[in-house]
Structures are given as structure tokens and as C-alpha cells.
Design a protein around this motif. Structure first.
Motif, PDB file in Angstrom:
ATOM      1  N   LEU A  66       1.100  -1.183   0.350  1.00 57.33           N
ATOM      2  CA  LEU A  66      -0.059  -0.142  -0.076  1.00 57.33           C
ATOM      3  C   LEU A  66       1.322   1.206   0.134  1.00 57.33           C
ATOM      4  CD1 LEU A  66      -2.755  -1.436   2.667  1.00 57.33           C
ATOM      5  CD2 LEU A  66      -3.041  -0.119   0.793  1.00 57.33           C
ATOM      6  N   ALA A  67       0.889   1.932  -0.424  1.00 51.09           N
ATOM      7  CA  ALA A  67       1.197   3.709  -0.974  1.00 51.09           C
ATOM      8  C   ALA A  67       1.383   4.128  -0.045  1.00 51.09           C
ATOM      9  CB  ALA A  67       1.070   4.025  -2.342  1.00 51.09           C
ATOM     10  N   GLY A  68       0.187   4.039   0.942  1.00 54.33           N
ATOM     11  CA  GLY A  68       0.289   5.124   3.013  1.00 54.33           C
ATOM     12  C   GLY A  68      -0.089   6.894   2.212  1.00 54.33           C
ATOM     13  N   ALA A  69       0.751   7.119   2.324  1.00 57.21           N
ATOM     14  CA  ALA A  69       0.553   8.744   2.383  1.00 57.21           C
ATOM     15  C   ALA A  69       1.513   8.457   1.142  1.00 57.21           C
ATOM     16  CB  ALA A  69       1.648   9.078   3.665  1.00 57.21           C
ATOM     17  N   GLU A  70       2.324   8.463   0.448  1.00 57.74           N
ATOM     18  CA  GLU A  70       3.270   8.645  -1.165  1.00 57.74           C
ATOM     19  C   GLU A  70       2.309   7.470  -2.006  1.00 57.74           C
ATOM     20  OE1 GLU A  70       6.228   9.922  -0.114  1.00 57.74           O
ATOM     21  OE2 GLU A  70       6.001  10.279   1.843  1.00 57.74           O
ATOM     22  N   ASP A  71       3.090   8.052  -3.183  1.00 59.13           N
ATOM     23  CA  ASP A  71       1.753   7.841  -4.492  1.00 59.13           C
ATOM     24  C   ASP A  71       2.890   7.205  -4.567  1.00 59.13           C
ATOM     25  OD1 ASP A  71       1.051  10.446  -4.754  1.00 59.13           O
ATOM     26  OD2 ASP A  71       2.731  11.984  -5.834  1.00 59.13           O
ATOM     27  N   SER A  72       3.676   5.769  -4.221  1.00 57.54           N
ATOM     28  CA  SER A  72       3.984   5.153  -4.581  1.00 57.54           C
ATOM     29  C   SER A  72       4.969   4.686  -2.810  1.00 57.54           C
ATOM     30  CB  SER A  72       4.672   5.384  -6.561  1.00 57.54           C
ATOM     31  OG  SER A  72       5.625   3.701  -6.176  1.00 57.54           O
ATOM     32  N   PRO A  73       4.781   3.348  -3.773  1.00 57.93           N
ATOM     33  CA  PRO A  73       5.555   2.372  -2.556  1.00 57.93           C
ATOM     34  C   PRO A  73       7.115   2.937  -2.757  1.00 57.93           C
ATOM     35  CG  PRO A  73       4.461   0.835  -3.892  1.00 57.93           C
ATOM     36  CD  PRO A  73       4.045   1.872  -4.188  1.00 57.93           C
ATOM     37  N   VAL A  74       7.302   3.328  -4.125  1.00 59.88           N
ATOM     38  CA  VAL A  74       9.046   3.270  -4.195  1.00 59.88           C
ATOM     39  C   VAL A  74       9.346   5.022  -4.766  1.00 59.88           C
ATOM     40  CG1 VAL A  74       9.757   0.422  -5.290  1.00 59.88           C
ATOM     41  CG2 VAL A  74       8.330   2.417  -7.394  1.00 59.88           C
ATOM     42  N   SER A  75      10.742   4.983  -4.551  1.00 54.19           N
ATOM     43  CA  SER A  75      11.184   6.086  -5.011  1.00 54.19           C
ATOM     44  C   SER A  75      12.116   6.460  -5.649  1.00 54.19           C
ATOM     45  CB  SER A  75      11.710   6.944  -3.612  1.00 54.19           C
ATOM     46  OG  SER A  75      12.027   8.460  -4.114  1.00 54.19           O
ATOM     47  N   VAL A  76      11.199   7.159  -7.293  1.00 54.78           N
ATOM     48  CA  VAL A  76      11.966   7.650  -7.914  1.00 54.78           C
ATOM     49  C   VAL A  76      12.545   8.755  -8.336  1.00 54.78           C
ATOM     50  CG1 VAL A  76      10.564   5.633  -9.503  1.00 54.78           C
ATOM     51  CG2 VAL A  76       9.491   8.156  -9.647  1.00 54.78           C
ATOM     52  N   ASP A  77      13.155   9.143  -9.479  1.00 56.72           N
ATOM     53  CA  ASP A  77      13.562  10.184  -9.754  1.00 56.72           C
ATOM     54  C   ASP A  77      12.242  11.544 -10.096  1.00 56.72           C
ATOM     55  OD1 ASP A  77      15.024  12.576 -10.676  1.00 56.72           O
ATOM     56  OD2 ASP A  77      16.079  11.270 -12.233  1.00 56.72           O
ATOM     57  N   ARG A  78      12.146  12.581  -9.660  1.00 59.99           N
ATOM     58  CA  ARG A  78      10.327  13.684 -10.219  1.00 59.99           C
ATOM     59  C   ARG A  78      11.246  13.883 -11.346  1.00 59.99           C
ATOM     60  NH1 ARG A  78       7.036  11.049  -6.781  1.00 59.99           N
ATOM     61  NH2 ARG A  78       6.069  13.323  -7.244  1.00 59.99           N
ATOM     62  N   ARG A  79      11.976  14.177 -11.903  1.00 63.40           N
ATOM     63  CA  ARG A  79      12.037  14.390 -13.024  1.00 63.40           C
ATOM     64  C   ARG A  79      11.379  13.558 -14.132  1.00 63.40           C
ATOM     65  NH1 ARG A  79      18.305  15.278 -13.256  1.00 63.40           N
ATOM     66  NH2 ARG A  79      18.647  13.304 -12.440  1.00 63.40           N
ATOM     67  N   LYS A  80      11.201  12.456 -14.490  1.00 64.30           N
ATOM     68  CA  LYS A  80      11.077  10.977 -15.146  1.00 64.30           C
ATOM     69  C   LYS A  80       9.193  11.545 -15.083  1.00 64.30           C
ATOM     70  CE  LYS A  80      14.873   8.202 -14.961  1.00 64.30           C
ATOM     71  NZ  LYS A  80      15.085   8.632 -16.408  1.00 64.30           N
ATOM     72  N   LEU A  81       9.041  12.038 -13.957  1.00 61.60           N
ATOM     73  CA  LEU A  81       7.403  12.052 -14.431  1.00 61.60           C
ATOM     74  C   LEU A  81       6.471  13.700 -14.229  1.00 61.60           C
ATOM     75  CD1 LEU A  81       7.304  11.253  -9.486  1.00 61.60           C
ATOM     76  CD2 LEU A  81       7.497   9.626 -12.346  1.00 61.60           C
ATOM     77  N   LYS A  82       8.050  14.234 -15.218  1.00 62.18           N
ATOM     78  CA  LYS A  82       7.576  15.278 -16.104  1.00 62.18           C
ATOM     79  C   LYS A  82       6.123  14.818 -17.146  1.00 62.18           C
ATOM     80  CE  LYS A  82      11.423  17.914 -14.651  1.00 62.18           C
ATOM     81  NZ  LYS A  82      12.212  19.264 -16.090  1.00 62.18           N
ATOM     82  N   LYS A  83       6.233  14.052 -17.713  1.00 61.77           N
ATOM     83  CA  LYS A  83       5.699  14.131 -19.083  1.00 61.77           C
ATOM     84  C   LYS A  83       4.482  12.458 -18.245  1.00 61.77           C
ATOM     85  CE  LYS A  83       7.264  16.499 -22.553  1.00 61.77           C
ATOM     86  NZ  LYS A  83       8.494  16.427 -23.574  1.00 61.77           N
TER      87      LYS A  83
END
Length: 676
Positions: A386-403
Motif C-alpha cells: 500500500l502506498a500509504g501517504a505516498e504516491d508510490s511504494p518506490v521512490s523514483v527520480d521526480r524528473r521522470k514524472l514530468k510527462k
């Protein structure tokens, strides 16, 4: 008896203030949840205005002379064990103006329910003296069938005095038809249209036979009770009869255990068999393929999940094991989801894990890169995490989420959505419904690997022991992990409760510790973990807590106490709402005026025998009540019996069934105009 009438002075010469109790109820399998209403009618049998209807959206009329009080558990439910409730109506007949000729007492069933008054096992009207709540008249209603609105009785004037009559007449088309038949224009909330009062000379829609009067002097009154008089001028306002939110009820079999074996050696062939699953990789492929296939076959299910991902409504197509090339490497995501609406196409890559498999950040980032290169809209990850308070259980480079969006769905969420559709909202197509039923069964099997949240993590035992030894510090990384896991546990409980109730239960951070850092500090200082659940219609949020030092878990809810009446009356008001089956070990705390944290407390078992022990010795006012249920915490980190997860889930379900679904808020009585 039906049709009988009597003068109030023959019941009690001083009977000017009366209380009416309308009781209704059904079985636990088919509850009959009726709502009381009162119509004030002129001599022509029509309401003078919209203000002459007293019901759940408008509980007071004539400056408080007519007042619909709180709904309470019926005494009939305590005697028979059935699911019954009582609506309380107080009437100050001396304050009713002369142009009100009749006061009609009715009740109606939510049109969204499958029940009718013919399903009722408890159906009656009782008249009491308001001064001492002593019954002076009762009318058990019999012979109901398809009605969803029922006229129980009426008060009417005859030769300058009030009389009361038993009616027992029904309408098939609910409250809207009943009040429209008495001159009130009804707003249709679903289509923004209006139901007008009927034209002169028309019959009530779905009404039952007329009630004969028992004497010639009441013949005219008997006719008016059966068929309302001529139509008056159409009301200018449109009155909404949409029901307010109320706490949904638990299904009767919420705590039933599933048999381990079938009663026969003959086993039905399954659309999604779990036999033959040879390992984790095969388990993952089979689960992903089954999910994506059902999403494309069952339109409602596919739309519900793709809507969570931000896709438009449209035709859903799904594919598995689609090969892609990226940075001179070959990749094969678990699937692709495509939604087409006109000229627009929404597409997402899917990466799924089952059992204890966890998502890898490097793999997810690679799929985000592929999605960006191919012009896809999203990457959807699926796992038991479950993601809980986060958007995803894994932490990724936020720059890859621009598009490209990164969206996570847990198997808990997917299962809940399927159960909501099959058991509560319904799937119209019988073939699609069968497919979704089979998929829910597949997800529930241990071999499927789709068990959802079942583990507090490897740090749980160490943190628990450190809390007991008072050596845990808020900056400890382990404290943050366990606190986050508890957030996921609360979300897991919310999803399971959603599936039982048929509504979306939200998991929220505690009010006094909304951020993760504060919760870690609270865990280190006091050994407490908190979370809250919001159930639509419940009187307040449910607070879940785990005290690691005391080794107890608790579930509680708070509601405001009445602002009028004697102190003991306020305590009894709460006790009446708790069913006899509620356990004696429930704790009731009364918050007092005049001091922060000032309170009294007692157990329900003791309060039923001596309610005055909750009253403060110094006579201070009770402002609110808090009801608490506790259980041992469970030491194991998994979801097996004897573990924290199972303890919290079982406690929450029991607390909701015994307490929360039975509580209604107190409604304030408006101030009275002084007598001239």
C-alpha cells in the motif's frame, strides 16, 4: 385496530403534549430502515406550504410545536433480536394553529432499498404522554405489502377537540408520491424535474383501500384519510426529499467464517483456477493476465480502475507481455492498458508483483523512460504494498514524472473495487457479473498471491521492544518505517470495511498528528500509533490506536451530547442507542465543561444498571461522549490470529457493528416563542 379512532380527552384529560413513537424493522438479512415524517394539512386535505412537511431534511415546524427527534433502537429489537428502530416525534397540540385541521404521521423507505413495508417484522405506532413517556395507545400495523410509504395514523379536529385515528394506508412510490398527493411539489434530485401535486379528482398513486370510519360522526374524516381532497394551487418551491447521509450497516454475515471444504466431493469448474501454480513467476503472470482480461471483459470494473489512473471513459483494451526496446536494451512489461474515446487514446504500461514481491525503483524508472519515448500517459504499478501517504511504494527520480504519471494500485484496492461492484453496486450483464465473481474468488485464494497487506515489516518487533524499554528515539529510521506501516494498516482496514459496507471508507492521518514526523515523535514519547477512518454517514471519524507499552489496541468515536434536558437524560440518550448485544466492557467517557481534559468514565455494563455514575460530582455539564472498545494488541507482525493486523481489523469490524452504525447525532430543539 385499523380505522379505529378515539378522543385524546378519553385517553387523558390533560393530554396536550404527546410523543409519538413509530417503530419499524426487519430481519438482519433484509432490514427495513424507515424514516418518519409528519404532514400538517388544512381542512381541504392539502398542505398550506412546504413548511408543513416535517421530515429528515426539515425536522421542525410551527416554532417547535412539531419536532422530529432522534432515531433510536426500538425496544422491540431488544425483545426479538430483530433489526428495528424507532422514530420519536413530539407534538405540542395546544400550540397548533386553528387552520391546521389534520396532523398525519407517516414513514417511508429509501427508494434505493429493495425492502418494502411488507418485509417488516416490526411495524407499529405508539402514543405516549410526553411528561412521563407512559404509553396511552398502541397500533400494530398489519397487512402491509408493496408499500414504501405508509400512513400510520393522524390527529384530527372534531367538534373543537383533538382525536387520533389508526390508518395503516400505504403508497407504492414512496415519500415523493405521498407528499405530492397532499399538495407539495417535489424536486426530483436525480433529473432536476418536479413532481407536481395531482389534479383535482385523481386517486393517490399506489394507495391501498379506503379505511371505513367506525361511527357516523367521523365519516367525513375517514374519507379524507383515504383520498386527499381537491388539489390546491401548485406550490412555488420545489422540495427535495433526498435522504441525508447515514451510517451504512454491516451485512448480517460480516463475521461468518468461510468453510474450509465444500460439502460435496463435486467441485465446480473455475474460470480462473488456482491449481497448478508452480512458483512466483507463474503466479505473477497468471494474476496479471486474469486482471487485465477481466478489465476488458467487465466494462464497469475496467472503467472503475482506469478512472483511478486518470484515463477517460471509453473502450478498454488490455495486452500482456508486450516487448519494447529502450536504450539498446529489451524490456517486456507485464502488460499494457489502452483506453480509446473517439480520437483520443490513453495508454499505460503495467508492472505487477504478487505475494511478497516488491517493486524495484530501477525497473520502474526504465518503464517511465519507455512510456515517455512511446508517448504513453502513465506507468501503473500493482503489488500487495500500500502506498500509504505516498504516491508510490518506490521512490523514483521526480524528473521522470514530468510527462508520464506513476500510479500505484494495491491488490487490496482492486479486490475492494470488485467486491463493491459484485455485492453492492451491481453489474447489469449476468455474464460479466459471473466473470467478476469468479475473479473475486480467485483473488481470495491463498495460492493467488493477492492477499494484500499482511505484514508489519521486519522492524516491527525491534521497535515494539524499544518502545517498552523506552529507548526508541523519534529520529530512528525504524520508527519511521513502523509508523508508515501502521498508516498502511489503517488503509487496509478502510478498504476491507468499504467492501463490507458498500461505501468508500477513507483512511486519514490522526487529527492531532497530521504529519509523519509528529507521529514518529508520538511513538517514541508515548508508544502510541494512531489513525482515523471516515465512514460516510457516521456521526464522527473512527479513531484507531495501538498502545505498544500497554499492549492494547483501541477503537473509539466521539459524539456531542444533547444540549437540553437533565444530565441523566443525556446519559440515557446515549445508552438507548447502544444495542443490548453491545459488550459490557465498552467504556464511555463523558467530556465535561469548564476544564480541558476534565471527564468521567464508566463501563457500559455498569451504566446500564446505574447510569448516574457517569455524572460529575460537581454538577458540571456533559458536553460530549466518547465510546471506546479495546482488545489485546497481538505480538506477531503478520495477519495471522494473534498479530497486530488481525487484532486491529477484527476490533474495527466489531466496534462498527456494535456501536458506530447505531449512533445518530443529537438535533437541537429550536427556541420557543413565549406565550402571549
Amino acid at each position: 385496530m385499523k380505522g379505529a379512532n378515539v378522543a385524546l380527552r378519553d385517553l387523558d384529560a390533560e393530554l396536550g403534549s404527546v410523543t409519538v413513537v413509530l417503530e419499524s424493522g426487519g430481519t438482519s438479512d433484509l432490514p427495513v430502515a424507515a424514516d418518519a415524517s409528519v404532514l400538517l394539512l388544512a381542512a381541504d386535505g392539502r398542505a398550506r406550504s412546504d413548511d408543513d412537511l416535517v421530515f429528515y431534511n426539515q425536522p421542525v415546524a410551527l416554532g417547535g410545536a412539531i419536532h422530529l427527534r432522534e432515531k433510536v433502537r426500538s425496544d422491540a429489537a431488544d425483545d426479538s433480536g430483530e433489526d428495528a428502530s424507532a422514530d420519536i416525534i413530539t407534538l405540542e397540540l395546544d400550540d397548533v394553529p386553528d387552520d391546521v385541521d389534520r396532523i398525519v404521521l407517516a414513514a417511508s423507505i429509501d427508494p434505493g432499498s429493495d425492502a418494502t413495508f411488507g418485509d417488516a417484522t416490526v411495524l407499529s405506532m405508539r402514543l405516549q404522554r410526553t411528561a412521563d413517556a407512559q404509553d396511552v395507545l398502541s397500533f400494530p400495523v398489519e397487512g402491509a405489502s408493496r408499500e414504501t410509504a405508509l400512513l400510520f395514523g393522524e390527529f384530527y379536529r372534531r367538534n373543537g377537540e383533538w382525536r387520533v385515528r389508526a390508518i395503516g394506508q400505504g403508497y407504492e412510490h414512496g415519500l415523493a408520491a405521498l407528499i405530492a398527493d397532499h399538495g407539495i411539489a417535489v424536486q426530483d434530485d436525480s433529473s432536476s424535474t418536479m413532481t407536481d401535486p395531482p389534479e383535482a379528482g385523481t386517486e393517490p398513486v399506489g394507495a391501498v383501500e379506503a379505511i371505513p370510519a367506525d361511527d357516523a360522526g367521523d365519516e367525513a374524516a375517514g374519507d379524507s384519510a383515504s383520498v386527499p381532497g381537491p388539489a390546491a394551487q401548485t406550490a412555488q418551491r420545489r422540495l427535495s426529499v433526498r435522504r441525508p447521509a447515514r451510517a451504512p450497516r454491516m451485512p448480517a454475515d460480516w463475521n461468518a467464517t468461510i468453510p474450509a471444504d465444500d460439502v460435496t466431493d463435486w467441485q465446480r469448474a473455475r474460470l480462473f483456477p488456482v491449481a497448478g501454480i508452480g512458483g512466483g513467476e507463474e503466479q505473477e503472470r497468471r494474476a496479471t493476465s486474469a486482471l487485465l482480461a477481466v478489465m476488458s471483459l467487465v466494462r464497469d470494473f475496467g472503467r472503475a480502475l482506469t478512472a483511478r489512473c486518470g484515463a477517460p471513459a471509453g473502450m478498454v483494451e488490455t495486452f500482456i507481455e508486450v516487448p519494447f526496446g529502450h536504450d539498446e536494451e529489451a524490456y517486456r512489461p507485464d502488460g499494457v492498458i489502452r483506453v480509446t474515446r473517439g480520437q483520443r487514446m490513453w495508454q499505460a504500461l503495467v508492472e505487477a508483483k504478487t505475494a511478497t514481491g516488491q517493486l524495484r525503483a530501477d525497473q520502474v524508472e526504465s518503464y517511465l523512460g519507455i512510456a515517455k519515448d512511446k508517448g504513453y500517459d502513465a506507468v501503473v504499478t500493482i503489488s500487495n504494498e500500500l502506498a500509504g501517504a505516498e504516491d508510490s511504494p518506490v521512490s523514483v527520480d521526480r524528473r521522470k514524472l514530468k510527462k508520464v504519471k506513476l500510479i500505484h494500485l494495491s491488490w487490496d484496492q482492486i479486490r475492494t473495487q470488485a467486491v463493491l461492484l459484485t455485492r453492492h453496486h451491481g453489474v447489469a450483464d449476468p455474464t460479466q457479473r459471473r466473470v467478476l465473481d469468479e475473479f473475486v474468488r480467485y483473488m481470495s485464494h491463498p495460492k493467488s498471491g493477492l492477499h494484500g497487506f499482511t505484514d508489519m515489516g521486519p522492524r516491527w518487533v525491534g521497535v515494539r521492544d524499544a518502545v517498552k524499554a523506552r529507548t526508541l528515539r523519534s529520529g530512528d529510521r525504524n520508527a519511521a518505517e513502523v509508523s508508515g506501516r501502521f498508516d498502511q494498516l489503517v488503509e487496509h482496514v478502510a478498504l476491507r470495511l468499504s467492501a463490507l459496507l458498500g461505501v468508500e471508507v477513507q483512511s486519514l492521518p490522526p487529527r492531532n498528528a497530521p504529519d509523519a514526523a509528529t507521529r514518529c515523535q508520538q511513538l517514541a514519547d508515548s508508544g502510541l500509533l494512531f489513525g482515523t477512518l471516515r465512514v460516510p454517514g457516521a456521526v464522527d471519524v473512527l479513531v484507531l490506536s495501538a498502545d505498544l507499552r500497554a499492549e492494547r489496541v483501541a477503537c473509539s468515536i466521539q459524539l456531542d451530547a444533547p444540549r437540553d434536558g437533565r444530565p441523566l437524560t443525556r446519559v440515557n440518550w446515549l445508552l438507548r442507542q447502544l444495542p443490548v448485544g453491545a459488550r459490557d466492557s465498552l467504556r464511555v467517557e463523558a467530556a465535561l465543561a469548564g476544564g480541558r481534559g476534565a471527564s468521567t468514565a464508566a463501563l457500559v455494563g455498569a451504566l446500564r444498571k446505574k447510569p448516574e455514575q457517569l455524572l460529575p460530582a460537581d454538577g458540571r455539564e456533559i458536553r460530549a461522549f466518547r465510546v471506546v472498545m479495546e482488545a489485546p494488541i497481538g505480538s506477531r507482525r503478520s495477519s495471522v490470529p494473534g498479530g497486530l493486523i488481525k487484532s486491529v481489523q477484527d476490533l474495527t469490524n466489531s466496534f462498527y457493528a456494535e456501536v458506530v452504525q447505531n449512533l445518530s447525532p443529537w438535533n437541537a430543539r429550536p427556541p420557543r416563542v413565549p406565550a402571549q
